[in-house]
Design a protein around this motif. Structure first.
Motif, mmCIF file in Angstrom:
data_model
loop_
_atom_site.group_PDB
_atom_site.id
_atom_site.type_symbol
_atom_site.label_atom_id
_atom_site.label_comp_id
_atom_site.label_asym_id
_atom_site.label_seq_id
_atom_site.Cartn_x
_atom_site.Cartn_y
_atom_site.Cartn_z
ATOM 1 N N ASP A 90 0.834 -1.212 0.000
ATOM 2 C CA ASP A 90 0.000 0.000 0.000
ATOM 3 C C ASP A 90 0.867 1.261 0.000
ATOM 4 O OD1 ASP A 90 -2.321 -1.465 -0.096
ATOM 5 O OD2 ASP A 90 -2.824 -1.229 2.026
ATOM 6 N N GLN A 94 -5.670 1.521 0.890
ATOM 7 C CA GLN A 94 -6.002 0.309 1.633
ATOM 8 C C GLN A 94 -6.114 -0.847 0.660
ATOM 9 O OE1 GLN A 94 -9.897 0.101 3.424
ATOM 10 N NE2 GLN A 94 -9.326 -1.570 4.787
ATOM 11 N N GLY A 150 -5.934 0.637 6.091
ATOM 12 C CA GLY A 150 -5.121 1.381 5.135
ATOM 13 C C GLY A 150 -3.942 2.092 5.765
#
Lengths: 290, 290
Positions: free
Chosen positions: A160, A183, A213
């Motif tokens: 991420d 996320q 996230g």
């Protein structure tokens, strides 16, 4: 202007925007035996932060007044600290000197979100000031590489982070944004002019099930490091936790950590990682993700 | 599958996400004498919209059920209409067939926001369906070039549109977003996963004095035109007016106008322009701005 022989005993001028960081810069300078004078931007600087130091208020557009104040207080070295929401031309209401400067920097400064700050740094240099970065004053102001608290990002979080770096780089080419929230590979939110706090405030409702996230912050590729570096404070960590994130990642050496110890304490207390990445290294981890 | 001699009398399958457009596509097909069958995505499709037409509900991840429904109703031609918020892998809860398809398309489909839809279109084609664009069914679905209502963008608005195009193109390279809001050269808001309505809802508070901003919508450069084209409806215009914008600009030939007459009426009633641009032409107007 009178040159003083020892640059570190010369008065330090601080152009102060919002948040706690202008106060920290002033405190660090004074602790090093250096006098300070703050020009506080109206509507942005926080009175409680700058109150303890010698200061005057001025509108962002009042360039004539700002330059006069700086000269009157014999400022030679200057630092710009704390966010200033970029004003529209109309908002600016430039004074006479400001209008001349605007003509000098041209409307190009209004084409992007960084153009104006970069132009201000250039104009101040042309006016004979030495413009420093906040990190020249505050030791350890820039966040270092690696995990700062107890937790570290796992491979999903690293993926991420890598995607966040891609997004901020792409946006940076259009001179927008220094932050986004990713996320599980999905861009939940991208920051424009609203600022990180507001972006975090909407991210909680957009969160998906599964691993949370990551807030990713980094300077734009072309950014003048003396103006408006991305900043993270303890409040950022608290807000990230409220948005159900798992961590905050920042560009090592390119992000101001305002009060590092408090940031780490807030991250640990909230169960978040606080991670400084090298964009070139982190971006390459993308392919290695399961 | 039995081939029918006249493709335009064959049943049209509609995979329906949110909003009013699936109903408009169904109505347009029926008006042309073509029977329809809707597979309505649970949590996205609006019962009031799809209720009047033959339909069944299915989860996005229930690929086995979706394919079985389509075959059972002898669907050969398919159209994907209406927004579906991209699910996380966990959200998807794929059925047995869905799991096999996921393995086929790979996790790459989850790296960007468009990857999944493009992969779905590919899988449906491989399964023997002919995947059409909504604009193949609804005449005039794609917004045309030029000012559609009474008002047209002035040079400042044209400059904002050009900057919006730059921003969406830059973000598109990172597979994020199809919309942004620009006022006087400032990127007020950039759309990620939250959608245009939510972006408009926050833009009003970010507006600066002086000439209002512009909502700019366009497809991502690499986007499959059969999946998830940007869409504008009368509600978009109303929300843009509430956000103090001066107009809505869209990529001509690349944006669905759901109910063009109502969009134009809403624009005129709110004093907004509604303007279809050619990205390559509009981007060049930037230098011509005063």
């Amino acid at each position: 202007m009178v040159e003083n022989s020892d640059p570190n005993s010369r008065i330090l001028g601080i152009l102060a925007g919002g948040g706690p960081f202008p106060g920290q810069v002033a405190a660090a300078a004074q602790a090093a035996g250096r006098p300070v004078f703050i020009v506080a931007f109206e509507d942005f600087a926080e009175p409680a932060v700058i109150g303890p130091y010698p200061h005057e208020y001025a509108r962002v557009g009042a360039a004539g007044r700002i330059l006069a104040l700086l000269r009157e207080h014999r400022v030679q070295d200057l630092v710009l600290v704390g966010p200033v929401r970029r004003p529209s031309l109309l908002d600016l209401r430039p004074d006479y000197e400001g209008t001349k400067i605007l003509a000098r920097i041209g409307r190009a400064a209004f084409s992007g979100d960084d153009g104006l700050l970069a132009a201000i740094v250039r104009v101040l240099a042309e006016e004979g000031f030495r413009v420093l970065g906040a990190h020249d004053i505050v030791v350890d102001a820039l966040g270092p590489r690696g995990a700062l608290g107890k937790l570290a990002p796992d491979p999903q979080a690293m993926a991420d982070i890598a995607r966040g770096i891609d997004i901020i780089r792409a946006m940076g080419r259009a001179d927008v944004g220094q932050a986004c929230i990713v996320q599980q590979g999905i861009a939940l939110a991208v920051e424009a002019i609203e600022g990180t706090d507001q972006m975090l405030a909407r991210a909680g409702a957009l969160a998906r099930p599964g691993p949370g996230g990551v807030l990713v912050k980094m300077a734009k590729p072309e950014q003048d490091r003396r103006a408006d570096l991305p900043a993270i404070g303890p409040r950022t960590l608290t807000a990230a936790a409220a948005a159900k994130l798992r961590g905050v990642a920042f560009e090592a050496g390119g992000t101001l950590l305002t009060d590092r110890a408090a940031c780490i304490a807030a991250a640990d207390a909230s169960g978040l990682f606080l991670y400084g990445f090298d964009p070139d290294v982190a971006a390459t981890t993308k392919g290695a993700t399961p």
